[in-house]
Structure formats: structure tokens, C-alpha cells
Design an enzyme around this catalytic site. Structure first.
Site, PDB file in Angstrom:
ATOM      1  N   GLU A   1      -4.140  19.255   6.522  1.00 14.26           N
ATOM      2  CA  GLU A   1      -2.867  18.211   6.242  1.00 14.26           C
ATOM      3  C   GLU A   1      -1.777  18.857   5.657  1.00 14.26           C
ATOM      4  O   GLU A   1      -2.085  19.471   4.829  1.00 14.26           O
ATOM      5  CB  GLU A   1      -3.446  16.939   6.319  1.00 14.26           C
ATOM      6  CG  GLU A   1      -4.446  16.209   7.098  1.00 14.26           C
ATOM      7  CD  GLU A   1      -4.634  14.955   7.073  1.00 14.26           C
ATOM      8  OE1 GLU A   1      -4.484  14.059   8.045  1.00 14.26           O
ATOM      9  OE2 GLU A   1      -5.075  14.352   5.839  1.00 14.26           O
TER      10      GLU A   1
ATOM     11  N   TRP B   1       0.978  -1.300  -0.069  1.00 14.76           N
ATOM     12  CA  TRP B   1      -0.065   0.030  -0.135  1.00 14.76           C
ATOM     13  C   TRP B   1       0.802   1.310  -0.228  1.00 14.76           C
ATOM     14  O   TRP B   1       1.840   1.180   0.576  1.00 14.76           O
ATOM     15  CB  TRP B   1      -0.774   0.002   1.192  1.00 14.76           C
ATOM     16  CG  TRP B   1      -1.545   1.259   1.577  1.00 14.76           C
ATOM     17  CD1 TRP B   1      -0.818   2.488   2.380  1.00 14.76           C
ATOM     18  CD2 TRP B   1      -2.877   1.810   1.085  1.00 14.76           C
ATOM     19  NE1 TRP B   1      -1.763   3.467   2.377  1.00 14.76           N
ATOM     20  CE2 TRP B   1      -3.120   3.089   1.579  1.00 14.76           C
ATOM     21  CE3 TRP B   1      -3.955   1.408   0.430  1.00 14.76           C
ATOM     22  CZ2 TRP B   1      -3.981   3.714   1.279  1.00 14.76           C
ATOM     23  CZ3 TRP B   1      -4.893   2.032   0.110  1.00 14.76           C
ATOM     24  CH2 TRP B   1      -4.919   3.366   0.746  1.00 14.76           C
TER      25      TRP B   1
ATOM     26  N   TRP C   1      -8.986   8.995   0.029  1.00 12.84           N
ATOM     27  CA  TRP C   1      -9.507   8.222   0.879  1.00 12.84           C
ATOM     28  C   TRP C   1     -10.883   7.885   0.643  1.00 12.84           C
ATOM     29  O   TRP C   1     -11.635   8.492  -0.027  1.00 12.84           O
ATOM     30  CB  TRP C   1      -9.502   8.915   2.271  1.00 12.84           C
ATOM     31  CG  TRP C   1      -7.995   9.203   2.747  1.00 12.84           C
ATOM     32  CD1 TRP C   1      -7.387  10.201   2.603  1.00 12.84           C
ATOM     33  CD2 TRP C   1      -7.004   8.186   3.283  1.00 12.84           C
ATOM     34  NE1 TRP C   1      -6.161  10.140   3.207  1.00 12.84           N
ATOM     35  CE2 TRP C   1      -5.929   8.996   3.455  1.00 12.84           C
ATOM     36  CE3 TRP C   1      -7.159   6.909   3.492  1.00 12.84           C
ATOM     37  CZ2 TRP C   1      -4.627   8.295   4.191  1.00 12.84           C
ATOM     38  CZ3 TRP C   1      -5.872   6.305   4.062  1.00 12.84           C
ATOM     39  CH2 TRP C   1      -4.534   7.040   4.148  1.00 12.84           C
TER      40      TRP C   1
ATOM     41  N   ARG D   1       0.428  17.170  12.776  1.00 14.18           N
ATOM     42  CA  ARG D   1       1.317  16.229  11.932  1.00 14.18           C
ATOM     43  C   ARG D   1       1.887  17.035  10.568  1.00 14.18           C
ATOM     44  O   ARG D   1       1.250  18.056  10.243  1.00 14.18           O
ATOM     45  CB  ARG D   1       0.824  15.028  11.670  1.00 14.18           C
ATOM     46  CG  ARG D   1      -0.619  15.108  10.955  1.00 14.18           C
ATOM     47  CD  ARG D   1      -1.259  13.840  10.698  1.00 14.18           C
ATOM     48  NE  ARG D   1      -2.421  13.908   9.900  1.00 14.18           N
ATOM     49  CZ  ARG D   1      -3.642  13.872  11.097  1.00 14.18           C
ATOM     50  NH1 ARG D   1      -3.502  13.870  12.269  1.00 14.18           N
ATOM     51  NH2 ARG D   1      -4.885  14.119  10.575  1.00 14.18           N
ATOM     52  N   ASP D   2       2.871  16.281   9.770  1.00 17.81           N
ATOM     53  CA  ASP D   2       3.134  16.533   8.304  1.00 17.81           C
ATOM     54  C   ASP D   2       3.947  17.743   8.454  1.00 17.81           C
ATOM     55  O   ASP D   2       3.792  18.707   7.842  1.00 17.81           O
ATOM     56  CB  ASP D   2       2.128  16.873   7.493  1.00 17.81           C
ATOM     57  CG  ASP D   2       0.975  15.422   7.660  1.00 17.81           C
ATOM     58  OD1 ASP D   2       1.407  14.552   8.077  1.00 17.81           O
ATOM     59  OD2 ASP D   2      -0.081  15.938   7.330  1.00 17.81           O
TER      60      ASP D   2
ATOM     61  N   PHE E   1       4.611   8.728  10.010  1.00 20.22           N
ATOM     62  CA  PHE E   1       3.497   9.681   9.086  1.00 20.22           C
ATOM     63  C   PHE E   1       4.431  10.742   8.256  1.00 20.22           C
ATOM     64  O   PHE E   1       5.536  10.825   8.429  1.00 20.22           O
ATOM     65  CB  PHE E   1       2.469  10.518  10.146  1.00 20.22           C
ATOM     66  CG  PHE E   1       1.274   9.602  10.263  1.00 20.22           C
ATOM     67  CD1 PHE E   1       1.222   8.090  10.376  1.00 20.22           C
ATOM     68  CD2 PHE E   1       0.065   9.926  10.676  1.00 20.22           C
ATOM     69  CE1 PHE E   1       0.160   7.485  10.418  1.00 20.22           C
ATOM     70  CE2 PHE E   1      -1.099   9.314  11.179  1.00 20.22           C
ATOM     71  CZ  PHE E   1      -0.881   8.018  10.989  1.00 20.22           C
ATOM     72  N   SER E   2       3.630  11.489   7.527  1.00 22.37           N
ATOM     73  CA  SER E   2       4.156  12.063   6.718  1.00 22.37           C
ATOM     74  C   SER E   2       5.133  13.192   6.968  1.00 22.37           C
ATOM     75  O   SER E   2       4.962  13.640   8.272  1.00 22.37           O
ATOM     76  CB  SER E   2       3.000  13.163   5.763  1.00 22.37           C
ATOM     77  OG  SER E   2       2.507  11.981   4.946  1.00 22.37           O
TER      78      SER E   2
ATOM     79  N   ASP F   1       0.214   9.169   1.230  1.00 25.32           N
ATOM     80  CA  ASP F   1       1.055  10.469   0.675  1.00 25.32           C
ATOM     81  C   ASP F   1       2.413  10.586  -0.032  1.00 25.32           C
ATOM     82  O   ASP F   1       3.213   9.734   0.765  1.00 25.32           O
ATOM     83  CB  ASP F   1       1.080  11.284   1.954  1.00 25.32           C
ATOM     84  CG  ASP F   1       0.005  11.526   2.771  1.00 25.32           C
ATOM     85  OD1 ASP F   1      -1.088  10.821   2.347  1.00 25.32           O
ATOM     86  OD2 ASP F   1      -0.101  12.105   3.901  1.00 25.32           O
TER      87      ASP F   1
ATOM     88  N   GLN G   1       4.052   7.480   2.079  1.00 23.35           N
ATOM     89  CA  GLN G   1       3.591   6.388   3.123  1.00 23.35           C
ATOM     90  C   GLN G   1       3.126   5.005   2.771  1.00 23.35           C
ATOM     91  O   GLN G   1       2.698   5.019   1.691  1.00 23.35           O
ATOM     92  CB  GLN G   1       2.333   7.289   3.544  1.00 23.35           C
ATOM     93  CG  GLN G   1       2.282   8.650   4.103  1.00 23.35           C
ATOM     94  CD  GLN G   1       2.925   8.374   5.564  1.00 23.35           C
ATOM     95  OE1 GLN G   1       2.053   8.059   6.439  1.00 23.35           O
ATOM     96  NE2 GLN G   1       4.162   8.415   6.098  1.00 23.35           N
TER      97      GLN G   1
HETATM   98  C1  FRU Z   1      -3.105  12.430   4.786  1.00 23.86           C
HETATM   99  C2  FRU Z   1      -2.341  11.690   6.104  1.00 23.86           C
HETATM  100  C3  FRU Z   1      -1.256  12.570   6.799  1.00 23.86           C
HETATM  101  C4  FRU Z   1      -0.653  11.419   7.771  1.00 23.86           C
HETATM  102  C5  FRU Z   1      -0.697  10.177   6.603  1.00 23.86           C
HETATM  103  C6  FRU Z   1      -0.959   9.194   7.399  1.00 23.86           C
HETATM  104  O1  FRU Z   1      -3.322  11.563   3.805  1.00 23.86           O
HETATM  105  O2  FRU Z   1      -3.507  11.621   6.800  1.00 23.86           O
HETATM  106  O3  FRU Z   1      -1.945  13.918   7.417  1.00 23.86           O
HETATM  107  O4  FRU Z   1       0.673  12.073   7.765  1.00 23.86           O
HETATM  108  O5  FRU Z   1      -1.457  10.507   5.683  1.00 23.86           O
HETATM  109  O6  FRU Z   1      -0.543   8.012   6.537  1.00 23.86           O
END
Ligand code: FRU
Length: 510
Positions: free
Chosen positions: A241, A30, A324, A183-184, A98-99, A33, A49
Site C-alpha cells: 500500500e 476517526w 490496524w 490504490r494509493d 481512499f488514500s 493514513d 483518511q
Molecule cells: C492503508 C489503507 C490504504 C487505503 C486506506 C483506506 O492503511 O488500507 O491502502 O487507501 O487505508 O482507509
């Protein structure tokens, strides 16, 4: 999927019917991001990701591909794995990485990522999903602490987690920043200092904000300010995000991926959006004064944009060419999801932001089929213009054309087609996936101003279509899952004629 596929299984996955020829896709498993987009030691690096243990989202790793030219991508080993699955068993990213971004500092490539740590029951085997699919996930339940961490490399391939992680760790009682939905990170430098922006949802979860940190030495980060915050009415989404800043002279472009923006007319019918705001950034106060949100893409599948500036000073964005809650029928072949082609991000003289395919992709043009001065009065397929991997360019003279459509990935029996259409009276453009192939349906549309011409530049790659219009002012991207022999391209005047002054098709031999 049981364990790592054998080389033969891997080959089968990578030559399966919907696997792309020139887009980034995972070797197996899979992908979501794009992360850590950077230039290091003579190559572009894109991380993503990644969940290698199944074709679904799961505890996040960073997968990795590299390229010298944006179209030949080489799979590289996994760059970062969550603590529970890595040799070091790091506590802070036990539940996932995560990202985040990439930045070259003192000859090393540094990746800053968001670590995930469940505070209660749950943990690495939980099916929590960050984008709200499962309410126990970080966007819904609030039982995950998110911190910012580094990993570094001296060769661009092998990464080591930084000994002093986490580098940004917000206490539970911080007055402004909540450490869930935090995050990110994206780092850049300005006037000898380092800046980092991070997406955040305020503690009562009623608004989302982008928070900015500052560092003199790249390692010690101080909270500077709330650089931007969403409207309290929720019209700008629940969580921003994947933020980032580009600048063109004194104009700044803030990129964000807002979750759950409510539909407005023809706009925002995907669950989440990705786009930008233009404004000015006051570094002293740490405040971004900006205009309205504008989407990067009017299609079905474009999310979690990330950005990089190359050594020549050109900005590029790349995003997840999926969404998503979409169906991912390629899962039956052992893999899921792709990234978009990189797009060069530019600001036109009139201040309009455009995203265009980078010139590097022109190298893919070899053979060319071209037509001039076409006036079509009925649905037409042109000799030599068909395929599922290539680039199609044409202009439509709107002064002489009524409603029209064009259809890509058409089957001979007419049962499959992905339809793009223009309504001349109401001046809107659309995309219909009802017959695109497996598991998909619906339309996406957007309004256009009064125009004399529509110029199309379209990239096709097995299961994706990216339509750039009028120099990248409008773009529509979508995944499609047609049969392999649905290769037809049809031009359809729906009222009156369709006048096409020039058309070129470049099938790519990949
Ligand atoms: C965006 C997100 C980010 C996060 C990542 C997790 O699609 O939700 O905010 O870091 O995916 O996989």
C-alpha cells in the site's frame, strides 16, 4: 457519536487526556493514513483518511490540517466526501475516498485519490475494512472496484471533484492490473513528464506489484509498466500500500507499506509494515532495480507512510502513528488516532537512508534542563527531567556501559512505565509496553551492529513516544495510554554502570 459535536463538545475532545499538543489528530472521529502531503500557497497541507461519523473506520473522507511550521496544525474543513454522502452523489466514489497524494499543477492544488465502489451488495453502510480486518473488505473479498480520481482547489481549502473522474479506470479484463486492490496513487514529475505509482495485487492474489502510469499533460494517464513486484513466496507481504518515490542523485528510494509480512527473527511483529527499498529507476523501461526492504520504524505504531518534496527540494515523510488491530482507548473521549511528526528523509554519504525530525521542530525548544558527564550506578531520576510533552536528548557511551534501560511516563508508585532497553551481550534494543498504561502489552526489538555510542532524540506528546536513534538510522514509535500524572523519566543501569556524556530535556510549553 450523534452528528457533529458542538463547539463545547469539540473543545472537550481536543483537551482530553491523550489528545496531542503538536501532532496531527482529527478534530473528532476517526483518522488513519496521512494523504495529499503537500506545500501550497505558503503552507504545508496534510490530509488524512477520516471518518467523521464515529470513532471507528467507516466510509472514508479526507480530513485536512494545515501548518506553516510542522507543529502548529490548524483543523480545516473536510476536503473530500464519498459520493453517497456528498452533494454530487458521484457514482465512482459512492463508498469512499481512499488514500492518495497532492500535487500543485497550474496554480491549483490537485488531490489524486482512490475511489471505492462496491459492485454487489454492501455499499456505504458496509463495515468493510481495507486492511483485512473484515474479509468482505477490498483486501479480502474482491467486490470493490478501485479507480483513481482528482479533486482540485484554488485556495487550498475548498475542493471540487474533477468533472472527468475517474482519470484512471482499469477494465475488468486488463491483462496486468486488477482493479480491486488498486490504490494509493502518488504523482511526481521527471524530465517534463508526469508519473504516478499505484499499489496493486495481481489477479490471482499471489503477489503484489507497484504499477506506474505516465502522462504528458497531467490529465491523460497511460499504463507504463510494473515498476516493482513482490517475491512469489509471500515474504515481502500480500499487498504493497501507499507507494512513492524519492530520489537523491541517481539513487531512488521507493517507499511502500506492505501488509502481512511474516515475522523474521526480531523483525515484523506488527500486522503490517512500512519502509523502503533503495535502487535505480529506469524511466525508459519503467523498472525499479532495488535492494531489500528496510523498515522505517521498529516500534509498534507506524504505517501508511506518505511523502512530499517541499519547494527547497527537501523530502519529508509522515505516517499513521497507529496500527490496524490496535486498541484505541482514546475512543472513549470521542476521537481516534494521530499522525507521526513529519520526518525529513535523507540519504547519508554512505548511502544509508535516515529519517530525522525536521529543523522546524527546533523552534519548540525554549527552556532547557541539561546534564553533562553522568555516570549512573543505580536507577536515577534527574531533577527537572520529567513530563509528557517535550524533547529528550542523550547519549549513552556503550564502551563504558553494560545493559541499561530508560523508562518514560513512569508513575510514582512504579505501576506504570514504558521501558526501552539495550542488551549489550546480544546487541539488541527493545521497547516493552507491558506497563505502559491502558490496554497495551508486548515487546518490539531489533538488532544493532557493534556501536560505540547510542544517541537518543525522543519526542513525547501526551499519548505518543517517538525515539530517534543515531541520527535517524533507527526509530521506534509507539502510542501509550498512561495516567495523566505518570510523568517520570528514569535511567536504569541494569548491569554495571550507565555513562551518559550529555543529556538535555526541553519541556514544550504548548
Ligand atoms: C492503508 C489503507 C490504504 C487505503 C486506506 C483506506 O492503511 O488500507 O491502502 O487507501 O487505508 O482507509
Amino acid at each position: 457519536m450523534a452528528g457533529t459535536p458542538t463547539p463545547e463538545e469539540m473543545k472537550k475532545i481536543q483537551s482530553s487526556k491523550w489528545y496531542p499538543k503538536y501532532h496531527v489528530a482529527p478534530p473528532y472521529g476517526w483518522l488513519n493514513d496521512p494523504n495529499g502531503f503537500s506545500w501550497y500557497k505558503g503552507e504545508y497541507h496534510i490530509f488524512y483518511q477520516y471518518h467523521p461519523y464515529s470513532v471507528n473506520w467507516g466510509p472514508m473522507h479526507w480530513g485536512h490540517s494545515s501548518s506553516k511550521n510542522f507543529y502548529e496544525w490548524k483543523h480545516q474543513p473536510i476536503a473530500i466526501a464519498p459520493g453517497a454522502l456528498s452533494e454530487g452523489h458521484e457514482w465512482y466514489d459512492w463508498d469512499g475516498c481512499f488514500s492518495g497524494c497532492g500535487y500543485e499543477f497550474e496554480n491549483k492544488l490537485w488531490l489524486m485519490y482512490t475511489s471505492q465502489k462496491f459492485n454487489g451488495p454492501g455499499g456505504v453502510n458496509s463495515s468493510a475494512n481495507p486492511s483485512g480486518i473484515n474479509p468482505s473488505g477490498s483486501s479480502g473479498g474482491g467486490n470493490v472496484t478501485e479507480r483513481q480520481c482528482f479533486a482540485y482547489s484554488e485556495d487550498g481549502i475548498n475542493f471540487t471533484k474533477y468533472e472527468k473522474n475517474p482519470v484512471i479506470d482499469i477494465p475488468n479484463d486488463h491483462p496486468i492490473i486488477a482493479n480491486i486492490d488498486f490504490r494509493d496513487p502518488k504523482i511526481w514529475d521527471h524530465d517534463g513528464k508526469y508519473y504516478c505509482v499505484i499499489g496493486n495485487r495481481i489477479r490471482d492474489r499471489s503477489r503484489t506489484q507497484i504499477v506506474m502510469f505516465e502522462s504528458e499533460n497531467f490529465f491523460d494517464w497511460k499504463f507504463k509498466s510494473v515498476v516493482a513486484i513482490s517475491n512469489p513466496d509471500g515474504s515481502e507481504g500480500t499487498m504493497w500500500e501507499c507507494p512513492g518515490f524519492a530520489h537523491f542523485g541517481d539513487k531512488y528510494v521507493m517507499i511502500i507499506s506492505p501488509q502481512h509480512v511474516p515475522p523474521q527473527g526480531r523483525l515484523y511483529h506488527n500486522i503490517h509494515q512500512a519502509g523502503y527499498m533503495v535502487g535505480t529507476l529506469d524511466y525508459d523501461k519503467g523498472i525499479f532495480t532495488h535492494g531489500n526492504f528496510v523498515t522505517f520504524d521498529y516500534g509498534f505504531d507506524f504505517y501508511a507512510t506518505t511523502m512530499m518534496k517541499n519547494p527547497e527540494g527537501r523530502y519529508f515523510i509522515i505516517a499513521w502513528l497507529d496500527m490496524w488491530q490496535s486498541p484505541f482507548p482514546e475512543q472513549e473521549d470521542g476521537w481516534s488516532c494521530i499522525l507521526t511528526i513529519p520526518r525529513e528523509l535523507k540519504m547519508r554519504e554512505d548511502g544509508v537512508v535516515v529519517t530525522v525530525p525536521p529543523d522546524e521542530l527546533l523552534e519548540l525548544r525554549k527552556e532547557c534542563v541539561s546534564y553533562d558527564n553522568l555516570t549512573l550506578e543505580e536507577a536515577t531520576q534527574l531533577e527537572g527531567v520529567k513530563g509528557d510533552v517535550g524533547e529528550l536528548l542523550f547519549d549513552v557511551d556503550l564502551k563504558q556501559t553494560g545493559d541499561f534501560s530508560f523508562e518514560l511516563r513512569c508513575s510514582d508508585d512504579g505501576t506504570e512505565k514504558t521501558v526501552f532497553y539495550y542488551n549489550a551481550a546480544e546487541k539488541y534494543f527493545g521497547l516493552n509496553r507491558d506497563k505502559a498504561g491502558r490496554d497495551q502489552s508486548g515487546v518490539r526489538e531489533f538488532d544493532l551492529p557493534e556501536l560505540d555510542v547510542l544517541q537518543f532524540r525522543i519526542y513525547l506528546d501526551k499519548s505518543s513516544i517517538e525515539v530517534f536513534m543515531n541520527g535517524g538510522e533507527y526509530v521506534m514509535s509507539t502510542r501509550v495510554y498512561p495516567r495523566e500524572d505518570s510523568l517520570g523519566i528514569r535511567f536504569v543501569p541494569t548491569s554495571g554502570k550507565m555513562v551518559i556524556p550529555t543529556l538535555k530535556f526541553y519541556p514544550f510549553d504548548l
